[in-house]
Design an enzyme around this catalytic site. Structure first.
Site, PDB file in Angstrom:
ATOM      1  N   ASP A  39      46.701 -20.721   5.050  1.00  0.00           N
ATOM      2  CA  ASP A  39      45.519 -21.322   4.430  1.00  0.00           C
ATOM      3  C   ASP A  39      45.855 -22.674   3.804  1.00  0.00           C
ATOM      4  OD1 ASP A  39      42.701 -21.006   3.562  1.00  0.00           O
ATOM      5  OD2 ASP A  39      43.574 -20.996   1.555  1.00  0.00           O
ATOM      6  N   GLU A  62      46.255 -23.835   9.091  1.00  0.00           N
ATOM      7  CA  GLU A  62      44.849 -24.238   8.955  1.00  0.00           C
ATOM      8  C   GLU A  62      44.816 -25.744   8.687  1.00  0.00           C
ATOM      9  OE1 GLU A  62      40.758 -23.763   6.348  1.00  0.00           O
ATOM     10  OE2 GLU A  62      42.730 -23.595   5.426  1.00  0.00           O
ATOM     11  N   ASP A  99      34.461 -20.388   7.782  1.00  0.00           N
ATOM     12  CA  ASP A  99      34.326 -21.680   7.099  1.00  0.00           C
ATOM     13  C   ASP A  99      33.344 -22.624   7.782  1.00  0.00           C
ATOM     14  OD1 ASP A  99      36.044 -21.354   4.905  1.00  0.00           O
ATOM     15  OD2 ASP A  99      37.808 -21.770   6.124  1.00  0.00           O
TER      16      ASP A  99
END
Length: 584
Positions: free
Chosen positions: A326, A355, A422
């Site tokens: 992340d 990410e 997201d």
């Protein structure tokens, strides 16, 4: 010839080893140059002044500005020196470190030839083999399925299926995932990506207070261990979400800093401007602007060991198969280099997926991540299918450009996605046009890298931006479009084909048709997609595997391995053809 368009960089995405003997070379040229031939002249750097070998490069990719030539060398001596020879209008030019020239003196080549001095095994970015056939399914755990019916449900504050708010809890859990593994596997999925499962006060769990404990809303560590074992029995891999950029303000170490300030042994675990963290003044680094998510100081050695221990312990204890990282681009290269070494020592084929929403080449040299979540692919599909910014040619150019951002190994391990927790749901972005969704999934399944389906895509789950993109999965099959779900499954099954897993690729356009071809040996799979406002003619030798809005010209269109007809608006076709049978 446009000299400013010429680009080659040794030991980069333009020159990279596949193993200890094989090497890929790329050369970029202006797409509009009238190039007749490109050669690589090469040999061991210690003898190239006396003798040279030559091989022609193939024009493999084109984007809006450039053409990319590529070749693969099999070396007996890996101390490589090389220059390029470019032919235009019947004249040959040399290209070396000194640029373009009409002549080249190999006796003085040690001053200016390109070189890869030695292929060291440690510098080869090894593929995670199972990623070639991986099909991912992303699950936002709270919204997928309730499996533990007898658990304490007092925390649940929304009815299953209602639209979620930022602080909604629906009750999905890990036993619910275990319960539905056969369903997921039946889609053609063989890898799970779970959003965070660790103890946190939010529904999304990106604010972690205990990295070694499964959040009680989702079950317990034993439930997770059982789920992994059951997934592995079905040949499915499990990838977890590593939130190492930041934590919860309730992490015990941060709570100690909040109480004791600079007297806390954990003060330097965080980045604080002052003697102690002040939530109102927000004098400490956080994720985004969220005061409840303080950022780790990952340059601190104690923090590094704390996080590395988390990474390896979940591999050792539960045999997980990968980490999705992340906010990985806000953490130092230094930390990720150490992270990779520790993880790969414990489990060599544990995949590491960053990410990074943008060009992440600096993280993808084989010493940090294996790949990233390919949001640039997502945006290209939105530009073609939703926003109508691209026609077929522009879409082809963009996908070629994305392939040229990275090495071949990285492209194979990319996690390609149309949407996620997201983003807006792709189905919603294309105005609930399921034909566009199918066509985009077809492209995703044929493109190098692992396709990732966001849970519920197969049942046309809708949703705008966060939190609307995190709706509950509807398990009432009476509400499903069963034909659509079957078509998604058929597309995902394509990943079992060797030509899709291992084949080379050509991406181009033919009039208003977008064309993507994968070929291996004499076998070729061809995808054609039509996003124009009219029907488009298709004609090639082969047999249709999957199609949507494909209209064949009577019986003759399907006889004797000949495809003749048209693709309607938002239609696509995937066919098995004789190599080169479409003229691309």
């Amino acid at each position: 010839m446009n000299e400013q368009g010429i680009m080659h960089v040794p030991d980069s995405k333009y020159c990279f080893p596949l193993d200890e003997r094989r090497l890929v070379l790329r050369l970029r040229l202006d797409r509009k140059d009238s190039i007749e031939k490109v050669e690589v002249i090469y040999e061991c750097k210690y003898v190239i002044h006396e003798k040279q070998r030559r091989v022609c490069m193939e024009r493999c990719y084109e984007d809006r500005l450039y053409a990319y030539y590529e070749t693969e060398l099999l070396l007996t001596d890996v101390r490589l020196a090389y220059v390029f020879r470019i032919w235009e209008d019947g004249k040959g030019y040399y290209f070396s470190e000194d640029g373009l020239s009409e002549t080249y003196d190999f006796t003085l080549g040690y001053f200016n030839f390109f070189q890869l001095p030695y292929i060291n095994k440690a510098d080869v970015h090894e593929e995670v083999d199972w990623m070639r056939e991986a099909v991912f399914y992303e699950i936002f755990v709270d919204r997928f399925c309730i499996g533990a019916e007898d658990k304490d449900k007092s925390y649940i504050n929304m009815k299953w299926g209602d639209k979620p708010a930022p602080k909604s809890f629906a009750g999905g859990d890990i036993p619910g995932i275990t319960k539905k593994l056969d369903y997921i596997s039946g889609l053609g999925v063989n890898a799970l990506y779970l959003t965070p499962i660790f103890r946190a006060v939010s529904n999304h769990k990106y604010d972690i207070s205990d990295y070694h404990t499964v959040d009680e809303h989702f079950g317990n560590n034993e439930d997770f261990g059982c789920m992994v074992k059951e997934a592995h029995k079905r040949g499915m891999r499990v990838v977890l979400d590593a939130v190492f950029n930041h934590c919860s303000e309730f992490l015990p170490q941060f709570q100690d800093v909040r109480r004791r300030g600079k007297d806390s042994p954990y003060f330097d675990w965080f980045i604080i401007d002052g003697d102690k963290p002040d939530r109102d003044q927000l004098n400490y680094e956080v994720f985004s602007f969220c005061a409840y998510m303080p950022k780790f100081n990952t340059s601190n050695k104690e923090v590094q060991e704390f996080l590395l221990d988390i990474a390896v312990s979940w591999i050792r204890k539960y045999d997980i198969d990968g980490w999705r990282l992340d906010v990985s681009d806000e953490i130092s290269h230094d930390f990720w280099r150490t992270f990779r070494k520790r993880v790969k020592e414990v489990k060599k084929d544990c995949v590491i997926i960053g990410e990074n929403w943008h060009d992440a080449n600096s993280f993808l040299h084989g010493d940090q991540y294996d790949s990233i979540m390919n949001y640039a692919f997502t945006k290209a599909c939105l530009d073609y299918y939703a926003f109508e910014n691209f026609g077929a040619q522009e879409f082809a150019w963009k996908l070629n450009e994305l392939l040229m951002r990275n090495t071949g190994q990285v492209n194979i391990m990319m996690m390609n996605l149309l949407d996620s927790h997201d983003t807006d749901r792709f189905y919603t972005s294309v105005c609930r046009n399921k034909d566009k969704v199918l066509s985009a999934i077809a492209v995703m399944c044929m493109f190098p890298g692992a396709p990732c389906i966001y849970y519920g895509t197969e049942i046309l789950l809708e949703g705008g931006y966060d939190p609307d993109n995190r709706r509950c999965f509807d398990w009432n099959r009476e509400n499903w479009d069963e034909d659509f779900c079957k078509r998604v499954t058929d597309l995902l099954e394509l990943r079992r084909q060797k030509v899709v897993q291992q084949g080379e690729i050509r991406i181009t356009s033919k009039g208003e048709l977008f064309c993507l071809s994968r070929f291996l040996g004499e076998e070729e799979f061809l995808l054609m997609a039509n996003e124009s406002k009219a029907e488009a003619a298709v004609q090639c030798k082969g047999n249709v595997l999957i199609g949507n809005h494909l209209i064949l010209n009577g019986e003759s269109g399907a006889k004797q391995g000949r495809i003749s007809g048209s693709l309607g608006k938002d239609g696509f076709m995937i066919a098995r053809i004789k190599k080169g049978g479409c003229g691309l």
